[in-house]
Design an enzyme around this catalytic site. Structure first.
Site, PDB file in Angstrom:
ATOM      1  N   CYS A 322      33.490  30.898  41.029  1.00  0.00           N
ATOM      2  CA  CYS A 322      33.320  32.345  41.188  1.00  0.00           C
ATOM      3  C   CYS A 322      34.411  32.939  42.073  1.00  0.00           C
ATOM      4  CB  CYS A 322      31.941  32.660  41.769  1.00  0.00           C
ATOM      5  SG  CYS A 322      31.644  31.943  43.403  1.00  0.00           S
ATOM      6  N   GLU A 356      34.421  34.989  37.090  1.00  0.00           N
ATOM      7  CA  GLU A 356      33.913  33.628  36.910  1.00  0.00           C
ATOM      8  C   GLU A 356      34.840  32.886  35.953  1.00  0.00           C
ATOM      9  OE1 GLU A 356      30.163  31.298  37.840  1.00  0.00           O
ATOM     10  OE2 GLU A 356      31.004  33.183  38.567  1.00  0.00           O
TER      11      GLU A 356
END
Length: 367
Positions: A322, A356
């Protein structure tokens, strides 16, 4: 963009800009072309959190601009959220406003929802909740059709469930995924489903075992159990291991062992540095696992050097990140032994700078 701002007509453009930036960071590692999985422009967020602002007898949802942290910004609607949250927001305010007992010293509202309409609302108070609150609070559950949790210091009152259940379809199988309030959950339900399908498509055909670090509530564990012979999944947070165990049982997944260990403890156990009582309850002895692959979905700070060194011994690494910056830092070490075999970008966080990234890393000496 500010958290309360939305520009649906720019959703694709902003996503492409993020992808281009991360692709430029990855270029020195010679990656193959990346898949790009967009988010719906609205109606995607599983979770929403607002401060509740008292203005005389009125009550408002507000958020704060980091550039002006003392100035509350009223939020009258939040189209980023799933429809259950959008529908419940005005109803909650209309239920709280005329009721002095429910409104008194309430300062925060949190929403956790599923795409099927499952909803948990958490209200936080700067006071102990007394019996009168318990008597009045069912009005909120009736009006919003949600479970309700009242929190104050050292106090938690649950009316209904303290979790939601989401349905994901992965590789033609449906999974029920339980997530508890105030525990980690993937923020974007439709993108998460596509991310699970992508990871499972990369794992097809494995006849050996998988080690999973940071498994959380079993988000990746459940579908990947269909792709590997066995899985040893590890998680340190009690709320995550609780949900993961329940999700394994709900979905009748029987080829997964779960251990409550940190990443550092996993390294110590598998390298023989320490023995852990928690591993003695595994159905499959640790020595009998034959690991081919490891999956890591670390927090924003990424992996430390010791964890990177440890996972370099695996033939395949599934790395879900992330934070592109810590991903690049980790790749500087991992690229000594592995090369990028597949890559995908997932817009879990539309309208923000966050992206992501999913990578499959293949050991360069084990073809």
């Amino acid at each position: 963009m500010k958290p309360w701002e939305l520009a649906p007509d720019r959703c694709t453009e902003l996503f492409e800009q993020k992808c281009d930036r991360v692709e430029s960071l990855l270029r020195p590692f010679g990656p193959p072309p990346a898949s790009r999985i967009e988010s719906p422009p609205t109606g995607y967020r599983v979770r929403a959190e607002f401060r509740l602002w008292h203005v005389q007898n009125d009550l408002q949802f507000v958020m704060f601009d980091p550039a002006a942290p003392s100035q509350p910004v009223p939020v009258t609607e939040f189209p980023q959220a799933l429809s259950a949250v959008q529908s419940a927001m005005p109803v909650l305010l209309n239920t709280l406003r005329p009721d002095p007992e429910l409104r008194r010293k309430v300062f925060q509202a949190e929403f956790l929802a599923s795409r099927d309409g499952d909803l948990v609302i958490t209200l936080a108070y700067h006071r102990k909740l007394q019996q009168e609150w318990r008597v009045r609070a069912p009005a909120i559950t009736e009006q919003t059709d949600a479970s309700l949790i009242g929190r104050s210091r050292k106090q938690k009152i649950v009316l209904g469930n303290e979790y939601i259940e989401e349905q994901f379809c992965v590789a033609d199988r449906s999974f029920t995924m339980r997530a508890y309030e105030q525990s980690f959950v993937q923020p974007n339900a439709p993108v998460n489903e596509q991310m699970l399908n992508w990871v499972c498509s990369q794992a097809r055909g494995s006849q050996k075992d998988l080690l999973e670090l940071y498994c959380g509530n079993g988000n990746f564990t459940l579908p990947l159990a269909q792709c590997h012979r066995r899985i040893l999944a590890t998680e340190i947070a009690k709320s995550g291991t609780r949900a993961a165990l329940e999700n394994l049982a709900i979905n009748e997944v029987r080829n997964v062992d779960l251990a409550r260990l940190s990443a550092t403890e996993v390294v110590e156990a598998l390298t023989g540095e320490r023995e852990f009582q928690r591993l003695k309850v595994l159905r499959q002895p640790l020595r009998d696992f034959e690991f081919e692959a490891v999956l890591v979905d670390p927090p924003r700070q990424g992996l430390d050097d010791a964890a990177c060194e440890f996972i370099q011994s695996f033939e395949r690494i599934y790395y879900v990140s992330c934070n592109p910056d810590t991903l690049i830092k980790n790749l500087a070490l991992l690229s000594n032994t592995h090369q990028i075999a597949a890559i995908a970008f997932f817009d879990q966080f539309p309208y923000t700078e966050h992206l992501e990234t999913g990578l499959v890393l293949q050991h360069t000496h084990r073809h």
